[in-house]
Design a protein around this motif. Sequence first.
Motif, PDB file in Angstrom:
ATOM      1  N   ILE A  38       0.859  -1.178   0.000  1.00  0.00           N
ATOM      2  CA  ILE A  38       0.000   0.000   0.000  1.00  0.00           C
ATOM      3  C   ILE A  38       0.899   1.232   0.000  1.00  0.00           C
ATOM      4  CG2 ILE A  38      -1.778   1.292   1.236  1.00  0.00           C
ATOM      5  CD1 ILE A  38      -2.793  -1.294   0.080  1.00  0.00           C
ATOM      6  N   SER A  39       0.722   2.093  -0.988  1.00  0.00           N
ATOM      7  CA  SER A  39       1.573   3.281  -1.092  1.00  0.00           C
ATOM      8  C   SER A  39       1.173   4.310  -0.043  1.00  0.00           C
ATOM      9  CB  SER A  39       1.461   3.892  -2.487  1.00  0.00           C
ATOM     10  OG  SER A  39       0.273   4.642  -2.594  1.00  0.00           O
ATOM     11  N   PRO A  40       2.112   5.182   0.354  1.00  0.00           N
ATOM     12  CA  PRO A  40       1.767   6.248   1.308  1.00  0.00           C
ATOM     13  C   PRO A  40       0.607   7.117   0.827  1.00  0.00           C
ATOM     14  CG  PRO A  40       4.148   6.070   1.088  1.00  0.00           C
ATOM     15  CD  PRO A  40       3.555   5.165   0.054  1.00  0.00           C
ATOM     16  N   ALA A  41       0.513   7.338  -0.479  1.00  0.00           N
ATOM     17  CA  ALA A  41      -0.588   8.145  -1.001  1.00  0.00           C
ATOM     18  C   ALA A  41      -1.929   7.465  -0.771  1.00  0.00           C
ATOM     19  CB  ALA A  41      -0.377   8.416  -2.495  1.00  0.00           C
ATOM     20  N   SER A  42      -1.978   6.139  -0.912  1.00  0.00           N
ATOM     21  CA  SER A  42      -3.226   5.407  -0.683  1.00  0.00           C
ATOM     22  C   SER A  42      -3.645   5.470   0.771  1.00  0.00           C
ATOM     23  CB  SER A  42      -3.067   3.944  -1.110  1.00  0.00           C
ATOM     24  OG  SER A  42      -2.886   3.838  -2.505  1.00  0.00           O
ATOM     25  N   LEU A  43      -2.652   5.506   1.664  1.00  0.00           N
ATOM     26  CA  LEU A  43      -2.964   5.539   3.092  1.00  0.00           C
ATOM     27  C   LEU A  43      -3.544   6.883   3.531  1.00  0.00           C
ATOM     28  CD1 LEU A  43      -0.101   3.549   4.826  1.00  0.00           C
ATOM     29  CD2 LEU A  43      -2.541   3.152   5.031  1.00  0.00           C
ATOM     30  N   LYS A  44      -3.506   7.865   2.675  1.00  0.00           N
ATOM     31  CA  LYS A  44      -4.116   9.155   2.992  1.00  0.00           C
ATOM     32  C   LYS A  44      -5.586   9.205   2.557  1.00  0.00           C
ATOM     33  CE  LYS A  44       0.267  11.663   2.570  1.00  0.00           C
ATOM     34  NZ  LYS A  44       1.031  12.688   1.821  1.00  0.00           N
ATOM     35  N   SER A  45      -6.036   8.147   1.901  1.00  0.00           N
ATOM     36  CA  SER A  45      -7.409   8.115   1.414  1.00  0.00           C
ATOM     37  C   SER A  45      -8.328   7.495   2.465  1.00  0.00           C
ATOM     38  CB  SER A  45      -7.493   7.310   0.113  1.00  0.00           C
ATOM     39  OG  SER A  45      -8.840   7.072  -0.237  1.00  0.00           O
ATOM     40  N   SER A  46      -9.370   8.226   2.819  1.00  0.00           N
ATOM     41  CA  SER A  46     -10.334   7.703   3.789  1.00  0.00           C
ATOM     42  C   SER A  46     -11.151   6.555   3.218  1.00  0.00           C
ATOM     43  CB  SER A  46     -11.262   8.827   4.247  1.00  0.00           C
ATOM     44  OG  SER A  46     -11.935   9.405   3.132  1.00  0.00           O
ATOM     45  N   ASP A  47     -11.072   6.346   1.892  1.00  0.00           N
ATOM     46  CA  ASP A  47     -11.818   5.257   1.253  1.00  0.00           C
ATOM     47  C   ASP A  47     -11.100   3.916   1.359  1.00  0.00           C
ATOM     48  OD1 ASP A  47     -13.834   6.989   0.440  1.00  0.00           O
ATOM     49  OD2 ASP A  47     -12.868   7.428  -1.471  1.00  0.00           O
ATOM     50  N   LEU A  48      -9.844   3.906   1.778  1.00  0.00           N
ATOM     51  CA  LEU A  48      -9.073   2.663   1.782  1.00  0.00           C
ATOM     52  C   LEU A  48      -9.719   1.578   2.643  1.00  0.00           C
ATOM     53  CD1 LEU A  48      -6.614   1.015   0.935  1.00  0.00           C
ATOM     54  CD2 LEU A  48      -5.340   2.074   2.820  1.00  0.00           C
ATOM     55  N   PRO A  49     -10.107   1.839   3.901  1.00  0.00           N
ATOM     56  CA  PRO A  49     -10.732   0.765   4.691  1.00  0.00           C
ATOM     57  C   PRO A  49     -11.981   0.194   4.022  1.00  0.00           C
ATOM     58  CG  PRO A  49     -10.073   2.562   6.119  1.00  0.00           C
ATOM     59  CD  PRO A  49      -9.901   3.062   4.719  1.00  0.00           C
ATOM     60  N   ALA A  50     -12.800   1.056   3.433  1.00  0.00           N
ATOM     61  CA  ALA A  50     -14.011   0.571   2.759  1.00  0.00           C
ATOM     62  C   ALA A  50     -13.657  -0.285   1.550  1.00  0.00           C
ATOM     63  CB  ALA A  50     -14.877   1.759   2.333  1.00  0.00           C
ATOM     64  N   ASN A  51     -12.614   0.106   0.810  1.00  0.00           N
ATOM     65  CA  ASN A  51     -12.192  -0.693  -0.340  1.00  0.00           C
ATOM     66  C   ASN A  51     -11.660  -2.063   0.099  1.00  0.00           C
ATOM     67  OD1 ASN A  51     -12.860   1.341  -2.162  1.00  0.00           O
ATOM     68  ND2 ASN A  51     -10.804   2.243  -2.135  1.00  0.00           N
ATOM     69  N   VAL A  52     -10.948  -2.078   1.229  1.00  0.00           N
ATOM     70  CA  VAL A  52     -10.455  -3.351   1.766  1.00  0.00           C
ATOM     71  C   VAL A  52     -11.625  -4.257   2.132  1.00  0.00           C
ATOM     72  CG1 VAL A  52      -9.257  -4.428   3.709  1.00  0.00           C
ATOM     73  CG2 VAL A  52      -8.247  -2.448   2.562  1.00  0.00           C
ATOM     74  N   ILE A  53     -12.598  -3.703   2.843  1.00  0.00           N
ATOM     75  CA  ILE A  53     -13.760  -4.495   3.256  1.00  0.00           C
ATOM     76  C   ILE A  53     -14.511  -5.006   2.032  1.00  0.00           C
ATOM     77  CG2 ILE A  53     -16.011  -4.356   4.389  1.00  0.00           C
ATOM     78  CD1 ILE A  53     -14.739  -2.371   6.369  1.00  0.00           C
ATOM     79  N   ALA A  54     -14.663  -4.163   1.010  1.00  0.00           N
ATOM     80  CA  ALA A  54     -15.377  -4.575  -0.207  1.00  0.00           C
ATOM     81  C   ALA A  54     -14.664  -5.740  -0.889  1.00  0.00           C
ATOM     82  CB  ALA A  54     -15.501  -3.390  -1.164  1.00  0.00           C
ATOM     83  N   ALA A  55     -13.334  -5.695  -0.951  1.00  0.00           N
ATOM     84  CA  ALA A  55     -12.568  -6.780  -1.574  1.00  0.00           C
ATOM     85  C   ALA A  55     -12.699  -8.073  -0.772  1.00  0.00           C
ATOM     86  CB  ALA A  55     -11.105  -6.375  -1.700  1.00  0.00           C
ATOM     87  N   LEU A  56     -12.674  -7.958   0.553  1.00  0.00           N
ATOM     88  CA  LEU A  56     -12.819  -9.143   1.399  1.00  0.00           C
ATOM     89  C   LEU A  56     -14.211  -9.756   1.252  1.00  0.00           C
ATOM     90  CD1 LEU A  56     -11.034  -7.874   4.651  1.00  0.00           C
ATOM     91  CD2 LEU A  56     -10.145  -9.532   2.993  1.00  0.00           C
ATOM     92  N   LEU A  57     -15.234  -8.926   1.230  1.00  0.00           N
ATOM     93  CA  LEU A  57     -16.600  -9.438   1.112  1.00  0.00           C
ATOM     94  C   LEU A  57     -16.836 -10.088  -0.245  1.00  0.00           C
ATOM     95  CD1 LEU A  57     -18.659  -6.568   2.807  1.00  0.00           C
ATOM     96  CD2 LEU A  57     -18.197  -8.856   3.710  1.00  0.00           C
ATOM     97  N   GLU A  58     -16.350  -9.451  -1.314  1.00  0.00           N
ATOM     98  CA  GLU A  58     -16.575 -10.012  -2.650  1.00  0.00           C
ATOM     99  C   GLU A  58     -15.872 -11.342  -2.828  1.00  0.00           C
ATOM    100  OE1 GLU A  58     -15.939  -8.909  -7.398  1.00  0.00           O
ATOM    101  OE2 GLU A  58     -15.323  -7.489  -5.845  1.00  0.00           O
ATOM    102  N   SER A  59     -14.653 -11.439  -2.293  1.00  0.00           N
ATOM    103  CA  SER A  59     -13.856 -12.655  -2.483  1.00  0.00           C
ATOM    104  C   SER A  59     -14.158 -13.736  -1.445  1.00  0.00           C
ATOM    105  CB  SER A  59     -12.374 -12.307  -2.416  1.00  0.00           C
ATOM    106  OG  SER A  59     -12.038 -11.814  -1.118  1.00  0.00           O
ATOM    107  N   GLY A  60     -14.713 -13.344  -0.299  1.00  0.00           N
ATOM    108  CA  GLY A  60     -14.926 -14.296   0.785  1.00  0.00           C
ATOM    109  C   GLY A  60     -13.655 -14.601   1.561  1.00  0.00           C
TER     110      GLY A  60
END
Length: 463
Positions: A285-307
């Motif tokens: 995860i790049s430092p720029a991505s870690l400044k995005s408040s959307d990152l946790p939601a994107n992580v959760i979405a990937a986990l839910l979609e993939s199981g």
Amino acid sequence: IVVQALVGRRDKSLLAEKFERLARFDNLTGLENRMAMQMRLRDIFDATEKRNDAVTILWMDIDRFKEINDSLGHMVGDQLLRGVAERLNEVVQDRGRIARFGGDEFVIICPDMDRVTAAALAQEIIGYFAYGFDLPDNHLQVTASIGYAVAPQDGRDMDELLQHADLALYEAKHAGRNRAASFNWSLKERFNRLHEIETGLRRALEGNELTLLFQPILDLDNGHIDACEALIRWHHPVLGAIPPSEFIPVAESMGMIEGITQWVLREACLTAAAWPSDVRVAINISPASLKSSDLPANVIAALLESGLPARRLELEVTESIFLDDSGQTNAILRELQRIGLRLALDDFGTGYSSLAYLRSYRFDTLKIDQSFMAGVSAHAEDRAIVRAIGNLARDLSMDTVAEGIETHDQLSHAKEAGFTNVQGYLFSRPVPRERIAELIAAGPLEGNERPEPFTTARLRRGS
């Protein structure tokens, strides 16, 4: 009537002069403006075209001028611009004509000036900035960067020469500011490549040009694959293979890194979901991505979609994230930990290595940079650092990964230092998803793969 006519004619003349001045001169600094300078430059090129005389353009701007405007206000910024204009007039005198091109950018045209003289003038201007600027309520220490191009070698028309001086200014900025840079044709080649990358990135996600490779991370006790690191690759249709170290910074500057991170998360989690339940996937995860408040939601979405269970996802971050004191990065890190995934501190020992962060954040894994492992066979200092990191991680109950293992001697040193895991070409280079599935199913890796000659920097940077 005659008097009235004369007065009216004089007023019209004065009004015409005022309009002409407004059209040709910058109202703030009194210098010529962009339009007037371009007209002057066109005339100079028309006059010198037959004689093939040298014409130099110096393009200057004030370093970090936006920060001055933001912190001290636009009034102080305007005062500084007027002071810079006065300083330039004092330095340049009759050697050239100065124009304000807009914002904090100034252009100097110097007819009959060669490259050596231009370099000397540029350094003279930069040197004069060292005295600082006394403004009504402030004394400012600022620096300037300058790019310059010389016709006819660097361009045979006005537009080309201006563009090349601007490219040289970009090079001066990129090299650290407070300096001058001369145009050379390799800058044009680099600019064209950068333009191709910027243009290509916009279609890469939609055009299936990005791919993921996976490199196994082995358990040192039994040789089984504990995890696989997902590594992004891009094959540009024109430029060919472009390393992440080149295109990820471009994606960050274009604001595209979030989309790429989201794609990597989704693809990596979908791939890992098909692996045995005890094998994790690690994602940079790049430092720029870690400044995005959307990152946790994107992580959760990937986990839910993939199981994929959260405990089987490990996010790797570098020490550079701790240079950001805004608090936003810290909050996002803690939110990611609450999801239940693992966190790894990557390239440990090469960046902002404050041990306080190992206490503040519960990292699950320390990954020691491959530069240390590359030197363990020949340098006692590297061996000492490797052992110290191994002991530190063990006392903190953290896993440790030795990156860049290419020889059996390096493997032995990793074992002696107490590392829990290893990763490198000795076991496997990054491979496609089909091949990594075969390696996982095959059982323990023996460490017999011979590394190819490795002549470039590691082709990985946060995704």
